[in-house]
Write an enzyme that holds these catalytic residues in place. Structure first.
Site, PDB file in Angstrom:
ATOM      1  N   CYS A   2     -14.030  23.320   8.181  1.00 25.72           N
ATOM      2  CA  CYS A   2     -15.048  24.334   8.003  1.00 25.72           C
ATOM      3  C   CYS A   2     -15.563  24.820   9.344  1.00 25.72           C
ATOM      4  O   CYS A   2     -15.177  24.337  10.405  1.00 25.72           O
ATOM      5  CB  CYS A   2     -16.214  23.763   7.195  1.00 25.72           C
ATOM      6  SG  CYS A   2     -15.721  23.060   5.600  1.00 25.72           S
ATOM      7  N   ARG A  48     -16.562  27.531   4.453  1.00 24.29           N
ATOM      8  CA  ARG A  48     -15.863  26.421   3.810  1.00 24.29           C
ATOM      9  C   ARG A  48     -14.370  26.688   3.625  1.00 24.29           C
ATOM     10  O   ARG A  48     -13.976  27.755   3.162  1.00 24.29           O
ATOM     11  CB  ARG A  48     -16.481  26.124   2.447  1.00 24.29           C
ATOM     12  CG  ARG A  48     -15.915  24.858   1.789  1.00 24.29           C
ATOM     13  CD  ARG A  48     -16.482  24.658   0.399  1.00 24.29           C
ATOM     14  NE  ARG A  48     -16.020  23.390  -0.182  1.00 24.29           N
ATOM     15  CZ  ARG A  48     -16.030  23.112  -1.479  1.00 24.29           C
ATOM     16  NH1 ARG A  48     -16.494  24.007  -2.345  1.00 24.29           N
ATOM     17  NH2 ARG A  48     -15.591  21.947  -1.930  1.00 24.29           N
ATOM     18  N   GLY A  75     -15.100  18.770   8.956  1.00 22.44           N
ATOM     19  CA  GLY A  75     -14.228  17.638   9.203  1.00 22.44           C
ATOM     20  C   GLY A  75     -13.818  16.915   7.943  1.00 22.44           C
ATOM     21  O   GLY A  75     -13.959  17.433   6.825  1.00 22.44           O
ATOM     22  N   ASP A  99     -16.898  14.308   0.658  1.00 21.09           N
ATOM     23  CA  ASP A  99     -17.215  13.394   1.747  1.00 21.09           C
ATOM     24  C   ASP A  99     -18.481  13.838   2.472  1.00 21.09           C
ATOM     25  O   ASP A  99     -19.188  13.016   3.073  1.00 21.09           O
ATOM     26  CB  ASP A  99     -16.045  13.278   2.724  1.00 21.09           C
ATOM     27  CG  ASP A  99     -15.578  14.609   3.279  1.00 21.09           C
ATOM     28  OD1 ASP A  99     -15.931  15.663   2.718  1.00 21.09           O
ATOM     29  OD2 ASP A  99     -14.832  14.599   4.282  1.00 21.09           O
TER      30      ASP A  99
END
Length: 646
Positions: A2, A48, A75, A99
């Site tokens: 991103c 994104r 990441g 995540d």
């Protein structure tokens, strides 16, 4: 993968449109979606690229349950599932499968210490509304970037410099010290960037912004410490297991994952490990050249056939130097010819997958560069009397013609003779910068805008200092340490990030898994380079997996034959463009230097292709980022199929 950005310490609603413009400038990093968070004193922006949790629930910026914390994240955290289970056991509740939300709850649980739990690549910023504090961090090796600048009581940050420049209060003023670093070392050490007042967060560092005060801290560094004694076989066996585990961990994704494949030991090991766990053929990608000494596709094809991958190749058989500004625009800074290679293979891969694994970091972790073995050889040669080296050998070397072949005999001989006059960190700095603008070249190349840097700055210290300061007595480990904290994050990984993200592609480097790297750092030096063989332990570990010819293959850099592209058809126009351009007219480089570089290269006296390429890049950067336009014409040479470089 991103793009992130934001402004804190200001009137949030007034900054809304500015941050929206910053996110637009980063659209290539996240073409799938965008988001914005605004409160009274902070604005966070996000672009994104959907890799994990493809639903809209994963949109960012993302908040915790009571919206007291907001995160914008770039990441991948590969151990996020294990972390999530632990956090759920501690009472945390999740609303997505991302995540990103795990990182946010880690901060909620552990504060700024949360970075120690992450296994992956990342750059993120968390706005803590209660404390009115911004916490930001960059991963251990610097795979993901983060730039920032201070304007009064405001802190502005973004994934790329172009994101900061999209804010109306950020200006583009060149930083002479950074230009000197670029020309002499091909990278700019943090916190400097090419633009004055814009800084980059160093790898393994975090920052805290609170009430106008900025604090930057180092939270991790690779330590080359002695490990308990064990047999060579035990080291090698565990290395193989750890490599395969790291690669498998890096394949976590909700979209297909491919791999760059050069046929070198690192990329081949990655593909071998992927093939072991894959349910279907791994997709692999390679770029070739019509110059045999530069073309790695036969080796890549051999590995692809061996593992039955779905292999794709693209050939660049002639150079298009006129589109160098495209590269510079992607990077926000000038670079060297390797950038063109990475751009091309990333473009090929992006046409088929969203994620690729690379062998980046293998040379620094396993000790693969030729210079690691050559350091001792230089020492032996340096024992010759100085008068022989300078009065007999040097004049003879100056008369040798240059073939422009990959690592030609002439290049190696001149390199060896030049290095013999230095030692320790100074020698290593010169080893890594020989083909760029060294101390001698800068004396006759620099114009008045750069000449003052010669007395105020010794650029080679950016490499010699970490060499000398490494907490190890072993020379090989000193070299590895210097590379890990300089060239790796600020050149190799910088190129990988920017040039893959330019195509909306996520590149992952499993060989830079920090647990694998820490294991390798503790490995004895004799298992890394033995009797002139680089990557000794990795080659031994890979013997059961790879064809023998690949295991024994010598190191070959990823390069195009640019030296051949700079010829009597292209160089006259290049010379005119440089002399008439900003680089000479504004006093950065002398006209005499341009004449000398192009003349000696054209006459095949010295291979100056790297230096000429760097000047073309610097010219394009000055026009794109300082004067605001690029009008430089470059001669073109199309290949038989009409393909072009960039």
């Amino acid at each position: 993968m991103c793009g992130i950005c934001g402004v804190v310490g200001s009137d949030g609603p007034r900054e809304r449109e500015n941050v929206l413009a910053m996110t637009t400038a980063l659209a290539h990093r996240g073409p799938d979606d965008q988001g914005l968070y605004v409160d009274d004193t902070a604005v966070l922006g996000h672009r994104r690229l959907t890799i994990i949790d493809l639903s809209t629930a994963g949109r960012q910026p993302l908040s915790n349950e009571d919206q007291s914390l907001w995160i914008t994240y770039n990441g991948e955290t590969y151990n996020y599932r294990e972390l999530r289970r632990d956090l759920e056991g501690r009472g945390h509740r999740f609303h997505t499968h991302t995540d990103t939300e795990v990182v946010l709850h880690l901060y909620e649980q552990y504060g700024v210490e949360c970075v120690h739990y992450l296994r992956g690549m990342f750059a993120f910023a968390i706005w803590d509304r209660r404390r009115q504090r911004l916490f930001a961090a960059r991963d251990r090796f610097g795979q993901k970037p983060l730039f920032y600048t201070r304007i009064g009581n405001r802190l502005l940050f973004a994934s790329e410099v172009k994101g900061l420049l999209a804010h109306p209060d950020v200006s583009a003023e060149p930083e002479p010290a950074a230009i000197d670093y670029y020309l002499s070392l091909r990278f700019v050490p943090p916190p400097l960037t090419m633009l004055r007042g814009i800084h980059k967060l160093a790898a393994g560092h975090s920052l805290v912004w609170n009430d106008g005060h900025l604090t930057v801290n180092r939270y991790w560094g690779l330590a080359f410490t002695d490990a308990p004694h064990r047999s060579d076989g035990d080291w090698i066996d565990e290395l193989g297991e750890r490599v395969q585990s790291a690669v498998h961990l890096h394949t976590v994704s909700d979209v297909p994952v491919g791999a760059f494949l050069s046929g070198g030991i690192d990329s081949s090991v990655v593909v071998a490990s992927m093939a072991r766990y894959a349910d279907e053929s791994v997709q692999t990608f390679a770029i070739g050249s019509d110059e045999a000494t530069f073309d790695e596709t036969p080796h890549a094809r051999h590995v692809a056939d061996y593992f039955g991958t779905h292999h794709r190749e693209r050939f660049v058989s002639a150079g298009r130097l006129d589109d160098i500004p495209t590269l510079v625009a992607c990077l926000d800074e000038p670079s060297d010819p390797i950038s063109a290679c990475i751009f091309e293979v990333a473009r090929l891969a992006s046409e088929h997958v969203k994620v690729v694994l690379s062998g980046d970091g293998g040379d620094e972790i396993f000790a693969g560069f030729d210079r690691y073995a050559a350091f001792e050889w230089v020492g032996w040669y340096a024992r010759l009397p100085r008068w022989i080296r300078e009065s007999v050998v040097a004049p003879g070397l100056r008369r040798l013609p240059e073939s422009f072949g990959y690592k030609s005999l002439t290049q190696r001989a001149r390199w060896l003779n030049d290095l013999a006059g230095s030692d320790g960190g100074q020698r290593y700095a010169r080893m890594t910068s020989f083909f760029r603008f060294g101390p001698d070249e800068r004396l006759w190349a620099y114009g008045p805008e750069l000449r003052q840097q010669l007395s105020s700055q010794a650029s080679e210290e950016a490499i010699s200092r970490p060499f000398e300061e490494a907490d190890t007595a072993d020379v090989l480990h000193r070299m590895l340490h210097a590379d890990v904290v300089t060239r790796l994050p600020e050149h190799t990984l910088m190129l990988a990030d920017r040039l893959s993200m330019a195509h909306g592609l996520e590149t992952r480097a499993p060989l830079l898994d920090h647990e694998l790297a820490e294991f390798c750092a503790a490995m004895p030096a004799h298992l890394k380079v033995r009797r002139g063989i680089t990557k000794y332990a990795m080659r031994r570990a890979a013997e059961p997996w790879l064809p023998r010819s690949i295991v024994r293959r010598k190191k070959q850099g990823f390069m195009f034959p640019v030296a051949f592209w700079l010829n009597d058809e292209t160089l006259p126009q290049i010379r005119r463009d440089l002399i008439e351009g900003r680089i000479v007219q504004d006093g950065w480089i002398t006209r005499e230097a341009v004449d000398r570089l192009t003349g000696e290269h054209l006459n095949q006296r010295v291979d100056h292709h790297v230096r000429i390429w760097m000047l073309l890049n610097l010219e394009a950067w000055l026009e794109l980022f300082v004067t605001g336009e690029s009008h430089v014409r470059r001669p073109t040479t199309a290949d038989a199929d009409g393909a072009r470089l960039l």
